[in-house]
Write a protein that holds these residues in place. Sequence first.
Motif, mmCIF file in Angstrom:
data_model
loop_
_atom_site.group_PDB
_atom_site.id
_atom_site.type_symbol
_atom_site.label_atom_id
_atom_site.label_comp_id
_atom_site.label_asym_id
_atom_site.label_seq_id
_atom_site.Cartn_x
_atom_site.Cartn_y
_atom_site.Cartn_z
ATOM 1 N N SER A 57 18.321 -22.630 -17.192
ATOM 2 C CA SER A 57 18.490 -21.435 -17.603
ATOM 3 C C SER A 57 17.144 -20.923 -18.516
ATOM 4 O O SER A 57 16.569 -19.824 -18.304
ATOM 5 C CB SER A 57 19.685 -21.263 -18.593
ATOM 6 O OG SER A 57 20.826 -21.160 -17.831
ATOM 7 N N GLY B 15 22.630 -17.477 -19.995
ATOM 8 C CA GLY B 15 22.255 -18.530 -19.074
ATOM 9 C C GLY B 15 22.810 -18.007 -17.499
ATOM 10 O O GLY B 15 22.966 -17.123 -17.351
ATOM 11 N N GLY B 16 22.496 -19.261 -16.782
ATOM 12 C CA GLY B 16 22.929 -19.053 -15.463
ATOM 13 C C GLY B 16 24.167 -19.582 -14.932
ATOM 14 O O GLY B 16 24.700 -20.425 -15.359
ATOM 15 N N GLN C 167 28.005 -23.227 -14.167
ATOM 16 C CA GLN C 167 26.815 -23.043 -15.110
ATOM 17 C C GLN C 167 25.726 -23.848 -14.993
ATOM 18 O O GLN C 167 25.902 -25.103 -14.521
ATOM 19 C CB GLN C 167 27.308 -23.123 -16.654
ATOM 20 C CG GLN C 167 27.962 -22.052 -17.346
ATOM 21 C CD GLN C 167 28.158 -22.335 -18.866
ATOM 22 O OE1 GLN C 167 27.235 -22.948 -19.241
ATOM 23 N NE2 GLN C 167 29.162 -21.505 -19.246
ATOM 24 N N LYS D 93 15.379 -18.624 -25.741
ATOM 25 C CA LYS D 93 16.757 -18.195 -24.895
ATOM 26 C C LYS D 93 17.851 -18.473 -25.930
ATOM 27 O O LYS D 93 18.128 -19.120 -26.516
ATOM 28 C CB LYS D 93 16.892 -19.143 -24.018
ATOM 29 C CG LYS D 93 18.171 -18.870 -22.904
ATOM 30 C CD LYS D 93 18.487 -19.876 -21.887
ATOM 31 C CE LYS D 93 19.265 -21.053 -22.588
ATOM 32 N NZ LYS D 93 20.807 -20.566 -23.213
ATOM 33 N N PHE E 194 22.058 -14.675 -13.608
ATOM 34 C CA PHE E 194 22.182 -15.016 -15.036
ATOM 35 C C PHE E 194 22.670 -13.995 -15.717
ATOM 36 O O PHE E 194 22.958 -12.519 -15.248
ATOM 37 C CB PHE E 194 20.648 -15.175 -15.368
ATOM 38 C CG PHE E 194 19.928 -16.253 -15.060
ATOM 39 C CD1 PHE E 194 19.884 -17.479 -15.477
ATOM 40 C CD2 PHE E 194 19.339 -16.179 -13.681
ATOM 41 C CE1 PHE E 194 19.327 -18.666 -15.023
ATOM 42 C CE2 PHE E 194 18.453 -17.185 -13.015
ATOM 43 C CZ PHE E 194 18.769 -18.382 -13.806
#
Length: 210
Positions: free
Chosen positions: A119, A170-171, A113, A165, A75
Amino acid sequence: MTLADLRQNYEQNVLLESQVDPDPIKQFERWFNDAAAGGIKEPNAMVLSTVDARHRPSSRTVLLKDLTAEGFTFFTNYESNKGQDIAGNTAVSLLFVWLELERQVHINGIARQLSEAESTDYFVSRPLGSQIGAWASKQSQVITREELEERAEDFKEKFGHTVPKPPHWGGYIVIPEMIEFWQGRPSRLHDRLRYTRGDDMNWSLARLSP
């Protein structure tokens, strides 16, 4: 002693074709468990290498946060240098180095992504300080320490204990195309076993000269 005099003789283990799992993800899990059991600090630390729009490589250490049959997850801030690099070129490289075990794992793959939901699920599991840090940091941008700390205090006051968030955070999952396992051996005759994924999505295994 000079730099040229620094030498380490590797003799802890061997890596033979007959010993490894045909699935490199399962083989990685074996080695990762060895690293975790061996007391290595942050065995999930990995060097992520990307290439920018001018074809200049960059490397930095990030943390592996999930491992599945599909790939390796980390992340970050999507607006960071690495995020901008990946936006322009999704081909990346990962490197795990476990010197205490005389081992390293090199991975080439494609970064994708994660979904917003994936995420967010991870973000809400993070400590409060880390959640605030994701808002406070203008990652990769020039900033003073005073400004950074002021931003952190501002976001603490704004969100309290319920931090959403950030949209820019994010991841990624790195879907591997090649995974190489390296085991140090005496006289620099190291073991190198490389898994390569074919068009049929199956893995082939080959030994490389050290």
